[in-house]
Design a protein around this motif. Structure first.
Motif, short mmCIF file in Angstrom:
data_model
loop_
_atom_site.label_atom_id
_atom_site.label_comp_id
_atom_site.label_asym_id
_atom_site.label_seq_id
_atom_site.Cartn_x
_atom_site.Cartn_y
_atom_site.Cartn_z
N GLU A 111 1.20 -1.44 0.28
CA GLU A 111 -0.27 -0.56 -0.26
C GLU A 111 1.07 1.24 -0.48
O GLU A 111 0.94 2.13 -0.65
N LYS A 115 1.08 4.11 -2.67
CA LYS A 115 0.82 5.94 -2.53
C LYS A 115 1.80 6.17 -2.77
O LYS A 115 1.77 7.81 -3.42
N THR A 116 3.75 6.38 -3.09
CA THR A 116 4.66 6.92 -2.98
C THR A 116 5.41 6.50 -4.05
O THR A 116 6.56 6.94 -4.97
N LEU A 305 1.58 14.26 0.14
CA LEU A 305 0.86 13.19 -0.03
C LEU A 305 0.80 12.55 1.53
O LEU A 305 -0.61 12.61 1.53
#
Ligand code: AMP
Ligand code: MG
Length: 331
Positions: A111, A115-116, A305
């Protein structure tokens, strides 16, 4: 307490299995005696500070917490050939069922990778190994070595099947490395063990990644001192975690350039911008993971983020530029 030095990650191997109660607050009420323990685990010095009614309770709970950390090392270590993590390396093109704990951690890591955009990547093991060897030999890996290691890395090559709780690797030669999150997770788990023993006023310092439980008696929080280029900053924290990533202790220096132990899995190259990243989060696993991720991501993009994550704050010191960026919630 007097404050934790988050940068003091230097460890002395002869501290192995040192288990000591070093401090009994004189005159304190029975329920608020302060105890401190240390043990060398996961290649670093773990410290536990807790308040308990008596020494027997403190020693029993801290022993159980250290035993839990050791148990986790047997599952998560990339150094131990027999760890469950290393058993997964046999799962090339053939799914292997794993323990719920390992599955959950790999799932959370995936995950983070999504996301990154792959700045955080636990499949970077071949690259980590290559740069580790480079540090040992004092040389930068050759471009063809980096290219080969990159072919064996990439979070999309790691397949997780939640229904079967199984893991599959798409290529041979892959290696998994949970070094960016294992200490944080271990700190969370150790705190939970203490809570199961009825001790909630406690702190676990996993070599600079710190998980804090309830505050010491009569205090609003635990004092944690960050050593930055702009001087010390003392944070007052409870029921939270703080993690720091940087190249202070593990690096390779060649031609006046410092190559960090953290690398950018997208390029295969070790980081050279000499960052110090500190993250405050509700738990140490998350703090640890994001401290590593924010070391790799372009700073503004990284802070963007994390801006929406609840109870989260971050500080990025760009030491080669002499600049510091912080997220809106930074204290
Ligand atoms: P930390 O000290 O928590 O920032 O973790 C650094 C460790 O994580 C390194 O020593 C490597 O084992 C591993 N690592 C290095 N770069 C990355 C990355 N980009 N993503 C995930 N793990 C990494
Ligand atoms: Mg980390």
């Amino acid at each position: 307490m007097s404050g934790l030095c988050l940068h003091n990650r230097r460890v002395v191997t002869c501290l192995h299995l040192l288990l000591i109660a070093v401090h009994l607050t004189p005159g304190a009420s029975l329920a608020s005696n302060r105890y401190q323990f240390a043990d060398f685990q996961m290649g670093t010095l773990f410290r536990i500070v807790l308040y308990a009614a008596d020494e027997r309770q403190a020693v029993g709970a801290s022993r159980a917490a250290f035993a839990r950390i050791e148990e986790l090392d047997r599952v998560l270590s990339d150094y131990r050939p027999d760890s469950e993590l290393n058993q997964v390396l046999q799962a090339v093109e053939a799914p292997l069922a794993v323990s719920p704990e390992l599955f959950q951690l790999l799932d959370q890591a995936q995950e983070m990778s999504r996301k990154t955009g792959g700045a955080f990547d636990v499949t970077a093991g071949p690259l980590v190994g290559l740069w580790r060897e480079g540090r040992r030999r004092g040389r930068i890996p050759a471009p063809d070595e980096i290219a080969t290691a990159r072919q064996r890395s990439g979070y999309r090559l790691l397949r997780l099947d939640a229904a079967a709780r199984s893991v599959r690797l798409d290529r041979s030669g892959m290696r998994l490395d949970l070094g960016a999150v294992a200490k944080g997770y271990a700190a969370d788990q150790a705190l939970q063990v203490l809570a199961e023993h009825g001790l909630r006023r406690a702190l676990i310092d996993a070599g600079g990644d710190v998980r804090l439980g309830e505050a010491p008696p009569g205090r609003p929080g635990w004092s944690v001192t960050l050593k930055t280029n702009n001087g010390d900053q003392t944070l007052l924290l409870a029921n939270q975690a703080v993690a720091t990533s940087g190249d202070d202790l593990q690096f390779l220096e060649v031609g006046g350039k410092r190559y960090s132990h953290i690398l950018d899995p997208r390029s295969g190259w070790a980081l050279t911008d000499h960052r110090l990243v500190t993250v405050i989060a509700p738990d140490a696993l998350t703090a640890d993971a994001w401290a590593t991720a924010l070391s790799v991501l372009e700073p503004e993009a990284g802070l963007k983020l994390v801006a929406d994550l609840p109870h989260f704050a971050a500080r990025i010191e760009l030491r080669s530029k002499g600049e510091t960026l912080t997220s809106p919630g930074w204290p």
